[in-house]
Every structure is written in C-alpha cells, then in structure tokens.
Enzyme design. Structure first.
Site, PDB file in Angstrom:
ATOM      1  N   ASP A  49       0.850  -1.196   0.000  1.00  0.00           N
ATOM      2  CA  ASP A  49       0.000   0.000   0.000  1.00  0.00           C
ATOM      3  C   ASP A  49       0.886   1.246   0.000  1.00  0.00           C
ATOM      4  O   ASP A  49       1.554   1.545   0.997  1.00  0.00           O
ATOM      5  CB  ASP A  49      -0.916  -0.023   1.229  1.00  0.00           C
ATOM      6  N   ASP A  63       0.212   3.914   2.815  1.00  0.00           N
ATOM      7  CA  ASP A  63       0.674   3.479   4.143  1.00  0.00           C
ATOM      8  C   ASP A  63       2.196   3.534   4.237  1.00  0.00           C
ATOM      9  O   ASP A  63       2.748   3.938   5.264  1.00  0.00           O
ATOM     10  CB  ASP A  63       0.190   2.052   4.439  1.00  0.00           C
TER      11      ASP A  63
HETATM   12  C1  PRP Z   1      -4.417   3.720  -3.978  1.00  0.00           C
HETATM   13  C2  PRP Z   1      -3.529   4.412  -4.995  1.00  0.00           C
HETATM   14  C3  PRP Z   1      -4.508   4.821  -6.057  1.00  0.00           C
HETATM   15  C4  PRP Z   1      -5.495   3.670  -6.036  1.00  0.00           C
HETATM   16  C5  PRP Z   1      -5.178   2.780  -7.198  1.00  0.00           C
HETATM   17  O1  PRP Z   1      -5.080   4.632  -3.198  1.00  0.00           O
HETATM   18  O2  PRP Z   1      -2.793   5.477  -4.470  1.00  0.00           O
HETATM   19  O3  PRP Z   1      -5.145   6.059  -5.808  1.00  0.00           O
HETATM   20  O4  PRP Z   1      -5.300   2.975  -4.803  1.00  0.00           O
HETATM   21  O5  PRP Z   1      -6.130   1.797  -7.302  1.00  0.00           O
HETATM   22  P1  PRP Z   1      -7.101   1.654  -8.557  1.00  0.00           P
HETATM   23  O6  PRP Z   1      -6.269   1.809  -9.781  1.00  0.00           O
HETATM   24  O7  PRP Z   1      -7.637   0.262  -8.387  1.00  0.00           O
HETATM   25  O8  PRP Z   1      -8.180   2.687  -8.449  1.00  0.00           O
HETATM   26  P2  PRP Z   1      -6.030   4.194  -1.988  1.00  0.00           P
HETATM   27  O9  PRP Z   1      -7.430   4.029  -2.463  1.00  0.00           O
HETATM   28  O10 PRP Z   1      -5.416   3.058  -1.269  1.00  0.00           O
HETATM   29  O11 PRP Z   1      -6.043   5.501  -1.084  1.00  0.00           O
HETATM   30  P3  PRP Z   1      -4.867   6.189  -0.268  1.00  0.00           P
HETATM   31  O12 PRP Z   1      -3.880   6.771  -1.266  1.00  0.00           O
HETATM   32  O13 PRP Z   1      -5.574   7.242   0.502  1.00  0.00           O
HETATM   33  O14 PRP Z   1      -4.217   5.147   0.595  1.00  0.00           O
HETATM   34  N1  URA Z   2      -3.018   0.782  -4.134  1.00  0.00           N
HETATM   35  C1  URA Z   2      -1.801   0.567  -3.560  1.00  0.00           C
HETATM   36  O1  URA Z   2      -1.313   1.386  -2.769  1.00  0.00           O
HETATM   37  N2  URA Z   2      -1.148  -0.565  -3.884  1.00  0.00           N
HETATM   38  C2  URA Z   2      -1.646  -1.476  -4.728  1.00  0.00           C
HETATM   39  O2  URA Z   2      -0.981  -2.493  -4.998  1.00  0.00           O
HETATM   40  C3  URA Z   2      -2.904  -1.233  -5.317  1.00  0.00           C
HETATM   41  C4  URA Z   2      -3.574  -0.082  -4.994  1.00  0.00           C
END
Ligand code: PRP
Ligand code: URA
Length: 213
Positions: free
Chosen positions: A204, A207
């Site tokens: 992630d 995170d």
């Molecule tokens: C993650 C990443 C993208 C998204 C990608 O964000 O930074 O924005 O997931 O996934 P997708 O292509 O399937 O839409 P997340 O939703 O985890 O939020 P965050 O950045 O607040 O942790």
């Molecule tokens: N968002 C992330 O941060 N990691 C992944 O692998 C997919 C979505």
C-alpha cells in the site's frame, strides 16, 4: 498487453534500480518517500517533452542578447490523487518549482474496489494548463479514470497521467477509456491479486509513504 500509442513504459536501468529498492519491504518510510520523489523527477523529464506551452523570451548574456525558449508562465499544474500522489509532488517541484498544485481526494472501497471521490480543489484556470495527474499506483485503473474524467469535466484538454507502478489491467483500462491522455508508467507489473493489489508491487503506497501501518 497490447501496445497503446498513448502509453509510455520506462525501461531505464536507473529507474529499475530505484524501483527495486522501493519494493523492498525493509525499505524505511524515509527512504520510500525519497525514492518516490527521485523516480518522479526522472519521469518528469520525459513527460514534459511534448505539449508543454512554451514562449520565446529575450535573454541578455554577458556577451549578447538572444531569443530563448522557456515554459510559459502559469502553464503547468500538478494534481496529486490523495493520499499517495502527494509523495510525487516534490519530484516535480524540484525540477519546476512554479507548477501550481491542485488536489483530488479519492479512496478505493475495500469491497468493491470502486473509487470514491471525497475532495477536489483545483487551481484557477486549470482548463488552459498542461496538467500532470500524479498517483504512484495504477491498479484497476478506476481512480485514474475517474480523476481524468473529473479534470475533463472541469475543461482540461491537455492531461498527462504519471504512475510509478502499473498493472496491465489498469493500464489498459485507462489507455482505452482516455485515448487522448498520455500515460507514463515507470514499471509495468505482472497482475492484480484478488484484493486488487499489484503483484509483485510494493504494498500500500499511502501506508508506506506516511507510515500509517
Ligand atoms: C491507492 C492508490 C490509487 C489507487 C489505485 O489509493 O494510491 O489512488 O489505490 O487503485 P485503482 O487503480 O484500483 O483505483 P487508496 O485508495 O489506497 O487511497 P490512499 O492513497 O488514501 O491510501
Ligand atoms: N493501491 C496501492 O497502494 N497498492 C496497490 O498495490 C494497489 C492499490
């Protein structure tokens, strides 16, 4: 994955080297943040190559006066997708500090993997700017597709999307849905797992950038 005219995947040893360290679960939050910035800077050089508005400016050197090409004032906006896109902002600002910054807040619903928009604040006049949309992870492509659609709804016509790691499924979806948007991905990974995480990926990104887990 089939070839798309609007997709650029970097194949550079320095980027590969940095992405390898980025993936490592032992890489600290501090180092992770620095690497995201560095990789972004390496990619920006290429993504500003075409389509950036330029003007001619007269410059007086110690020897003579000459006409020079410079990037037009207020021409570039960067738009990170919150949260993880924030980590890429300094990578652009290091090279082009004058870029204005907008923010789009989106998170993926953990069950459906559908993106949910929760925030949007864009610079005045964004519709006439060269817009660099930033998000390190392109997984299903839902967040990128929706963020691009939102920018288009606000009148943006000159959009580039930059991600550090892409999954083939997501890259294909964005390339097909928005053929007028050029997509820059530093590295193309193998696939998504059943939870929508990129494999081998880096986990992630939000995170790891902010040390939330
Ligand atoms: C993650 C990443 C993208 C998204 C990608 O964000 O930074 O924005 O997931 O996934 P997708 O292509 O399937 O839409 P997340 O939703 O985890 O939020 P965050 O950045 O607040 O942790
Ligand atoms: N968002 C992330 O941060 N990691 C992944 O692998 C997919 C979505």
């Amino acid at each position: 994955m089939k070839n798309y005219q609007n997709v650029v995947v970097f194949n550079h040893p320095l980027i590969k080297h940095k992405v390898a360290i980025l993936r490592d679960e032992k890489t600290s939050t501090k180092e992770f943040r620095e690497l995201i910035e560095e990789i972004t800077s390496l990619m920006v050089y290429e993504s500003l190559k075409d389509g950036v508005p330029t003007v001619t400016r007269t410059v007086k050197t110690p020897l003579e006066t000459c006409e020079q090409t410079v990037i037009a004032d207020n021409a570039i906006a960067i738009v990170p997708i919150l949260r993880a896109g924030l980590g890429m902002v300094n990578g652009v600002h290091t090279l082009f500090p004058a870029a204005r910054v907008g923010h789009i807040g989106m998170y993926r619903d953990e069950e459906t993997l559908e993106p949910k928009e929760y925030y949007c604040k864009l610079p005045d006049g964004i519709e006439d700017k060269f817009v660099l949309l930033l998000d390190p992870m392109l997984a299903t492509g839902g967040s990128a597709c929706d963020a691009i659609a939102l920018l288009k709804k606000r009148g943006c016509k000159n959009i580039r999307f930059m991600a550090i790691i892409g999954a083939p499924e997501g890259l294909e979806k964005v390339a097909k849905t928005h053929p007028d948007v050029k997509i820059y991905v530093s590295t193309l990974d193998r696939q998504l797992n059943e939870n929508g995480y990129i494999l081998p990926g880096l986990g992630d990104a939000g995170d790891r950038l902010f040390g939330t887990k």
